[in-house]
Design a protein around this motif. Sequence first.
Motif, mmCIF file in Angstrom:
data_model
loop_
_atom_site.group_PDB
_atom_site.id
_atom_site.type_symbol
_atom_site.label_atom_id
_atom_site.label_comp_id
_atom_site.label_asym_id
_atom_site.label_seq_id
_atom_site.Cartn_x
_atom_site.Cartn_y
_atom_site.Cartn_z
ATOM 1 N N GLY A 1 0.803 -1.220 0.000
ATOM 2 C CA GLY A 1 0.000 0.000 0.000
ATOM 3 C C GLY A 1 0.832 1.265 0.000
ATOM 4 O O GLY A 1 0.373 2.310 0.485
ATOM 5 N N LEU A 2 2.050 1.195 -0.541
ATOM 6 C CA LEU A 2 2.931 2.365 -0.586
ATOM 7 C C LEU A 2 2.708 3.125 -1.892
ATOM 8 O O LEU A 2 2.714 2.532 -2.972
ATOM 9 C CB LEU A 2 4.399 1.930 -0.503
ATOM 10 N N ASP A 3 2.545 4.417 -1.789
ATOM 11 C CA ASP A 3 2.345 5.263 -2.970
ATOM 12 C C ASP A 3 3.710 5.685 -3.513
ATOM 13 O O ASP A 3 4.118 6.836 -3.395
ATOM 14 C CB ASP A 3 1.496 6.478 -2.587
ATOM 15 N N ILE A 4 4.429 4.717 -4.075
ATOM 16 C CA ILE A 4 5.741 4.966 -4.673
ATOM 17 C C ILE A 4 5.718 4.403 -6.083
ATOM 18 O O ILE A 4 5.285 3.264 -6.296
ATOM 19 C CB ILE A 4 6.874 4.293 -3.871
ATOM 20 N N THR A 5 6.170 5.194 -7.051
ATOM 21 C CA THR A 5 6.177 4.769 -8.447
ATOM 22 C C THR A 5 7.600 4.456 -8.891
ATOM 23 O O THR A 5 8.493 5.306 -8.787
ATOM 24 C CB THR A 5 5.587 5.870 -9.349
ATOM 25 N N PHE A 6 7.819 3.241 -9.357
ATOM 26 C CA PHE A 6 9.126 2.789 -9.830
ATOM 27 C C PHE A 6 9.097 2.647 -11.352
ATOM 28 O O PHE A 6 8.102 2.177 -11.917
ATOM 29 C CB PHE A 6 9.480 1.426 -9.240
ATOM 30 N N SER A 7 10.178 3.021 -11.999
ATOM 31 C CA SER A 7 10.256 2.870 -13.446
ATOM 32 C C SER A 7 11.709 2.646 -13.850
ATOM 33 O O SER A 7 12.637 3.066 -13.146
ATOM 34 C CB SER A 7 9.712 4.123 -14.144
ATOM 35 N N THR A 8 11.916 1.978 -14.981
ATOM 36 C CA THR A 8 13.257 1.740 -15.510
ATOM 37 C C THR A 8 13.418 2.472 -16.831
ATOM 38 O O THR A 8 12.515 2.441 -17.673
ATOM 39 C CB THR A 8 13.499 0.238 -15.759
ATOM 40 N N VAL A 9 14.552 3.133 -17.008
ATOM 41 C CA VAL A 9 14.853 3.820 -18.262
ATOM 42 C C VAL A 9 16.085 3.171 -18.876
ATOM 43 O O VAL A 9 17.103 2.983 -18.194
ATOM 44 C CB VAL A 9 15.085 5.325 -18.023
ATOM 45 N N LEU A 10 16.001 2.827 -20.154
ATOM 46 C CA LEU A 10 17.074 2.123 -20.860
ATOM 47 C C LEU A 10 17.666 3.043 -21.927
ATOM 48 O O LEU A 10 17.114 3.175 -23.021
ATOM 49 C CB LEU A 10 16.539 0.842 -21.514
ATOM 50 N N PRO A 11 18.775 3.710 -21.635
ATOM 51 C CA PRO A 11 19.383 4.606 -22.625
ATOM 52 C C PRO A 11 20.077 3.834 -23.738
ATOM 53 O O PRO A 11 20.693 2.797 -23.496
ATOM 54 C CB PRO A 11 20.410 5.410 -21.818
ATOM 55 N N ARG A 12 19.994 4.389 -24.940
ATOM 56 C CA ARG A 12 20.760 3.837 -26.061
ATOM 57 C C ARG A 12 22.214 4.297 -25.951
ATOM 58 O O ARG A 12 22.521 5.319 -25.348
ATOM 59 C CB ARG A 12 20.144 4.316 -27.380
ATOM 60 N N MET A 13 23.109 3.523 -26.517
ATOM 61 C CA MET A 13 24.527 3.873 -26.513
ATOM 62 C C MET A 13 24.739 5.292 -27.033
ATOM 63 O O MET A 13 24.120 5.707 -28.021
ATOM 64 C CB MET A 13 25.300 2.896 -27.401
ATOM 65 N N THR A 14 25.627 6.030 -26.355
ATOM 66 C CA THR A 14 25.927 7.393 -26.783
ATOM 67 C C THR A 14 27.413 7.667 -26.666
ATOM 68 O O THR A 14 28.037 7.297 -25.661
ATOM 69 C CB THR A 14 25.129 8.422 -25.951
ATOM 70 N N PRO A 15 28.005 8.329 -27.655
ATOM 71 C CA PRO A 15 29.447 8.583 -27.632
ATOM 72 C C PRO A 15 29.849 9.717 -26.693
ATOM 73 O O PRO A 15 31.041 10.001 -26.567
ATOM 74 C CB PRO A 15 29.752 8.952 -29.087
ATOM 75 N N VAL A 16 28.897 10.331 -26.024
ATOM 76 C CA VAL A 16 29.242 11.433 -25.130
ATOM 77 C C VAL A 16 29.598 10.937 -23.733
ATOM 78 O O VAL A 16 29.981 11.731 -22.871
ATOM 79 C CB VAL A 16 28.114 12.488 -25.042
ATOM 80 N N THR A 17 29.467 9.643 -23.483
ATOM 81 C CA THR A 17 29.888 9.074 -22.206
ATOM 82 C C THR A 17 31.112 8.196 -22.424
ATOM 83 O O THR A 17 31.353 7.684 -23.522
ATOM 84 C CB THR A 17 28.772 8.227 -21.563
ATOM 85 N N GLU A 18 31.883 8.009 -21.368
ATOM 86 C CA GLU A 18 33.074 7.160 -21.456
ATOM 87 C C GLU A 18 32.691 5.743 -21.856
ATOM 88 O O GLU A 18 33.345 5.106 -22.686
ATOM 89 C CB GLU A 18 33.796 7.169 -20.117
ATOM 90 N N LEU A 19 31.626 5.219 -21.259
ATOM 91 C CA LEU A 19 31.162 3.870 -21.575
ATOM 92 C C LEU A 19 30.765 3.772 -23.049
ATOM 93 O O LEU A 19 31.144 2.829 -23.751
ATOM 94 C CB LEU A 19 29.982 3.507 -20.674
ATOM 95 N N GLY A 20 30.007 4.757 -23.527
ATOM 96 C CA GLY A 20 29.546 4.735 -24.913
ATOM 97 C C GLY A 20 30.683 4.831 -25.910
ATOM 98 O O GLY A 20 30.669 4.161 -26.954
ATOM 99 N N ARG A 21 31.668 5.659 -25.602
ATOM 100 C CA ARG A 21 32.813 5.804 -26.518
ATOM 101 C C ARG A 21 33.596 4.505 -26.636
ATOM 102 O O ARG A 21 33.972 4.085 -27.739
ATOM 103 C CB ARG A 21 33.724 6.943 -26.044
ATOM 104 N N SER A 22 33.849 3.857 -25.502
ATOM 105 C CA SER A 22 34.616 2.606 -25.554
ATOM 106 C C SER A 22 33.825 1.519 -26.269
ATOM 107 O O SER A 22 34.391 0.726 -27.035
ATOM 108 C CB SER A 22 34.999 2.157 -24.143
#
Length: 248
Positions: free
Chosen positions: A168-189
């Motif tokens: 009975g908790l009024d908390i909303t959970f959601s997941t966001v899945l970003p596409r690869m992007t070259p502006v992050t270190e992870l995306g560049r590698s």
Amino acid sequence: MSDLSGRTTIVVGASRGLGHGIAAAFAEAGAPVVAVSRTAGEFAAPANGEGGIRVELADAGDASVAGRLLDLHEPANVILVAGANPHMRPLQHHTWESFSANWESDVRITFHWLREILLTPLRPGARVVVVSSGAALAGSPLSGGYAGAKATQRFITGYAQDEAQRAGLDITFSTVLPRMTPVTELGRSAARAYAARNGQSQEEYLQQMGPVLTPEIAGNAMVDLVRSQATEVAPGYLLTGAGLKKLG
């Protein structure tokens, strides 16, 4: 929910990349922001908003950190972005340690924080967003257990939403899945590794990805998501340079 002033937002993994952009966007929207990271990030003063950013240096994967920071700041919103950069190599060149790195980091962080959010619990109307990866949908053959770890983050978030409803908790959970992007270190590698694997230049590989996802686009998308009515929020979204798209 359109007014974020007075609604403290914790952004976990805020020192760089998409997390940095998300923290900055919430501050611009007027929210008091707590930027959690292991290393200090630099943030410009909000130009238009009334929010500010307080930096908390902490290891988000430490089992004691989530509960301590939730109790201290009593946030209305929590955005989890933190995770490890995977080693980019074919399966046979991984060790178990490199293969499982994102399970020991990304999944561990999600587990500790969502557990504490349910136990605390957050105030009614709270929003929780777990930033996973588009690899959870498409796989990622050069990053070991990364794709599986990101998919597990999505599962855990769904489990948390179910437990919140059962309690009975009024908390909303959601997941966001970003596409690869070259502006992050992870995306560049990742882009370098997959371009080489495909016999392409990095520019050719990235062109097929569509509009570039930037930290600013990610930040604005998260602000819009948190401002949405809870009844309109989907369990999961794909995030690209064109914005958020609900997943079926």
